[in-house]
Design a protein around this motif. Structure first.
Motif, PDB file in Angstrom:
ATOM      1  N   LEU A 180       0.825  -1.210   0.000  1.00 21.46           N
ATOM      2  CA  LEU A 180       0.000   0.000   0.000  1.00 21.46           C
ATOM      3  C   LEU A 180       0.862   1.263   0.000  1.00 21.46           C
ATOM      4  O   LEU A 180       0.412   2.320  -0.463  1.00 21.46           O
ATOM      5  N   THR A 181       2.057   1.169   0.520  1.00 21.75           N
ATOM      6  CA  THR A 181       2.961   2.333   0.477  1.00 21.75           C
ATOM      7  C   THR A 181       3.420   2.597  -0.953  1.00 21.75           C
ATOM      8  O   THR A 181       3.453   3.756  -1.410  1.00 21.75           O
ATOM      9  N   ASN A 182       3.739   1.546  -1.682  1.00 20.71           N
ATOM     10  CA  ASN A 182       4.269   1.702  -3.045  1.00 20.71           C
ATOM     11  C   ASN A 182       3.169   1.923  -4.075  1.00 20.71           C
ATOM     12  O   ASN A 182       3.342   2.706  -5.020  1.00 20.71           O
ATOM     13  N   LEU A 183       2.032   1.213  -3.930  1.00 18.60           N
ATOM     14  CA  LEU A 183       0.976   1.259  -4.949  1.00 18.60           C
ATOM     15  C   LEU A 183      -0.226   2.094  -4.521  1.00 18.60           C
ATOM     16  O   LEU A 183      -1.221   2.142  -5.232  1.00 18.60           O
ATOM     17  N   ARG A 184      -0.188   2.692  -3.345  1.00  9.90           N
ATOM     18  CA  ARG A 184      -1.208   3.603  -2.814  1.00  9.90           C
ATOM     19  C   ARG A 184      -2.511   2.898  -2.471  1.00  9.90           C
ATOM     20  O   ARG A 184      -2.943   2.931  -1.337  1.00  9.90           O
ATOM     21  N   SER A 185      -3.201   2.276  -3.417  1.00  9.40           N
ATOM     22  CA  SER A 185      -4.484   1.627  -3.120  1.00  9.40           C
ATOM     23  C   SER A 185      -4.601   0.329  -3.918  1.00  9.40           C
ATOM     24  O   SER A 185      -4.197   0.273  -5.086  1.00  9.40           O
ATOM     25  N   GLU A 214      -6.418   1.512   1.411  1.00 12.78           N
ATOM     26  CA  GLU A 214      -5.304   2.449   1.462  1.00 12.78           C
ATOM     27  C   GLU A 214      -4.815   2.563   2.904  1.00 12.78           C
ATOM     28  O   GLU A 214      -5.566   2.305   3.853  1.00 12.78           O
ATOM     29  N   LYS A 265      -3.407   7.696   6.494  1.00 12.28           N
ATOM     30  CA  LYS A 265      -2.366   8.697   6.742  1.00 12.28           C
ATOM     31  C   LYS A 265      -2.904   9.857   7.556  1.00 12.28           C
ATOM     32  O   LYS A 265      -2.201  10.768   7.894  1.00 12.28           O
TER      33      LYS A 265
END
Length: 672
Positions: free
Chosen positions: A620-625, A669, A672
């Motif tokens: 999820l950090t690299n591909l966002r969702s 996601e 944040k």
């Protein structure tokens, strides 16, 4: 007609007499007054009736007019008086003795008068209500709490001896023969039999929860329910009552899971007797199954009963029940010659499966039997590791017999790991015998295969002094015998038999390894602080250390001296007490040994998902969702990932509740 008009004008005479009698009835409530009133009305009827020579038409006109006028002047209280008279005829024992009532006119004559005056037709509902109330009272008096035998046959005998003669006297007096009598009584007799059945069914419905608790001693009541269900069609009321009772008395946090399972099994057996197609069971069982699925220890309770765990109490399974494989839900085969459609009262989700054994029904609470297989492995590991005497062949044989039986239920492939565990026990005994033949040792370890046993709770415990020397010596001999393998000790498991020699006494005790480690340290010096003891054995948690020290304090071997300081008592102290010390906060240790700390299937699954959270967080950090399906597909490349997408969904929901992730339109996601 002039005659009929004259009778109408003279009816106030009758009205006056009726008022007199009914006024006295309202005061004294004497049934004799109602009988006397009916006799007096019959006298008026006879006195005014036209001669027979005038023909039947004239008599019918007179009779109709007389009844019409009579009914118009009867006060409302006459209905209660007539009901009292009917009740007396059915149950004279319920009324005070009345010599005048029984001596003057036979009750059969009274009914004849009532028929002539039209009372039997006009007050038919009153007559029926008397019979219904008497039936209800008798059913309540004789059947409440009486569940061992079917009561319906006995009630029908009572109906024949008590109610039937009363009905015959009222409705069948004019029958010329038996056939005509049966025809006259068919309708009303059927209604009374139905009411008897309905009253008994309603009573059993109110008692259904306790009837299930008392099973199998309540089989008679279940037979009554089965017959009543077929006749009265009151299944919906039974389901509603039982579901309400379950929600109030069973499905709450205060009820033990084993108790809920026992009641559920009894419910299955009882409702199969009452309703073989299973419609009632399907409707009643659904809330119980959903509640059990949410309880964390449901699987363990079922598995403990399967293997005959001593702590599980009575078994959930009947000893006489045949051992058969777990039955999986079947797809309906419409080409089957014996296929029958679903019952008309079945809901849209009902499936008419073939009757299965109780265990199959319990396993079907969950979507897969894999949960039970994993829990079986955990429980077997605990029971095998709890065997402290390597020569205890009987206990190992018992576990082997259990596994052979479970193979029939779950299949051999599912229990291959259990076979390896049992084989490890035999190999461990053989290896220990060989090591002992090479170098005698007081250490007798249980040697297990790391990859096939459930995860054991790890500990940083390091045994000091002679214990460490014994372990190293045994490991050396093992390596000589098995050069390709290496022992990894799990020092927090097992027991140690100690002989402690003090100045004035000698103690022989069997204690866990942590207690043995602490007392070994006291052989090096007499006074230790709590922090020194914890550091010397590998930084175990403080609560475990205090509990272990309390064992020796309770035996009078050590005592607390100052704050967090302990001293060895070479000589016993009389009246020693630690009421003000740290050890006084700890209860005395139980004499019953606990099972080895093996991770349950749920704990192991939760631990695995916590490990995989790092992978999910990186995705999820690299591909966002990502969607749940995409996360599941990518996790398949992670080592040791064997969860289903449903398990992943549950984990992601838990992560969302903790605020780690958010879900928008099916896409996950990081929060944040």
């Amino acid at each position: 007609m002039v005659f009929i008009e004259d009778m109408r004008r003279s009816f106030p005479l009758i009205e006056y007499e009726i008022k007199e009698y009914m006024t006295r009835w309202e005061v004294h409530q004497d049934v004799e007054l109602i009988r006397m009133l009916i006799a007096r009305l019959m006298d008026w009827h006879k006195a005014w009736q036209p001669p027979k020579d005038l023909g039947g038409t004239v008599y019918k006109g007179f009779d109709f007019t007389f009844r019409t006028c009579l009914f118009s002047i009867l006060p409302p209280s006459f209905a209660s008086g007539f009901k009292a008279l009917v009740s007396w005829a059915l149950s004279p024992e319920d009324f005070p003795p009345s010599d005048s009532l029984t001596a003057r006119t036979p009750i059969a004559t009274v009914w004849q008068h009532c028929e002539t005056l039209g009372f039997l037709g006009r007050y038919e509902s009153v007559i029926s209500s008397v019979g219904y109330e008497r039936i209800e009272r008798h059913v309540l008096e004789t059947c409440e709490g009486n569940w061992s035998n079917p009561m319906l046959p006995e009630l029908r005998v009572w109906m024949t001896n008590k109610v039937l003669p009363w009905l015959l006297a009222i409705y069948v007096r004019g029958a010329a023969n038996t056939t005509e009598a049966q025809g006259l009584l068919a309708g009303v007799g059927s209604r009374f039999d139905y009411h008897l059945m309905k009253t008994l069914f309603e009573l059993r419905t109110k008692e259904i929860f306790d009837i299930i608790i008392d099973y199998p001693d309540s089989t008679g009541a279940l037979q009554d329910l089965r017959e009543g269900l077929a006749r009265t069609d009151q299944g919906a009321a039974l389901v509603k009552t039982l579901r309400k009772a379950n929600a109030k008395r069973l499905l709450h946090p205060g009820a033990d899971t084993k108790l809920i399972l026992t009641q559920y099994v009894s419910t299955i057996k009882c409702l199969r007797l009452v309703d073989p197609p299973g419609v009632l069971l399907f409707k009643v069982a659904d809330p119980i199954r959903r509640y059990l699925r949410e309880r964390p220890d449901t699987i363990r309770c079922i598995v403990a009963s399967l293997v005959g765990d001593e702590d599980s109490g009575d078994s959930l399974l009947d000893d006489n029940e045949p051992i058969v494989p777990i039955q999986q839900p079947e797809v309906e085969d419409f080409t089957d010659a014996n296929w029958v459609p679903e019952p008309i009262d079945a809901g849209p989700e009902f499936k008419a499966n073939k009757p299965s054994d109780v265990l199959s029904t319990l396993v079907s609470i969950y979507d897969s039997k894999d949960f039970f297989v994993k829990e079986l492995q955990v429980l077997l590991a605990q029971r095998l590791l709890a065997i402290t005497d390597a020569s205890d062949v009987a206990r190992v044989d018992k576990e082997r017999r259990n596994i052979e039986i479970l193979k029939i239920r779950f299949g051999e492939a599912a229990l291959q790991v259990c076979e390896v565990m049992l084989r490890d026990m035999a190999d461990s005994k053989r290896i220990d015998s060989h090591v002992q033949s090479q170098r005698s040792s007081i250490v007798h370890p249980t040697i297990i295969s790391h990859h096939f046993w459930p995860s054991l709770e790890s500990s940083e415990l390091a045994l000091p002094g002679q214990f460490q020397d014994l372990q190293e010596s045994y490991s050396h001999e093992f390596t000589v015998f098995k050069p390709d393998k290496k022992l990894k000790w799990i020092p927090n498991l097992g027991t140690v038999h100690l002989k402690i020699e003090l100045e004035d006494r000698t103690l022989e005790v069997e204690v866990p390894p942590l207690e043995a480690a602490f007392i070994e340290l006291f052989s090096q010096k007499d006074v230790w602080s709590l922090d020194e003891l914890i550091s010397a054995v590998g930084n175990v948690d403080r609560s475990s250390a205090v509990k272990a020290l309390s064992t020796w304090a309770n035996k009078g071997v050590i005592k607390e001296q100052g704050e967090n300081s302990f001293v060895l008592l070479e000589r016993a102290e009389e009246g020693a007490s630690d009421e003000d010390g740290l050890l006084s906060e700890e209860p005395a240790p139980s004499a019953v040994p606990a099972l080895p700390p093996v991770q349950t299937a749920q704990q192991h699954q939760a631990e695995q998902m916590r490990i995989h959270w790092k992978f999910i967080e990186g995705m999820l950090t690299n591909l966002r969702s990502l969607s749940l399906d995409r996360i599941h597909s990518m996790l398949k490349f992670a080592p040791n990932y064997d969860q289903t997408i449903e398990d992943l969904g549950v984990f992601m929901e838990a992560a969302r509740r903790e605020g780690l992730v958010v879900c928008r339109d099916g896409m996950w996601e990081l929060n944040k």
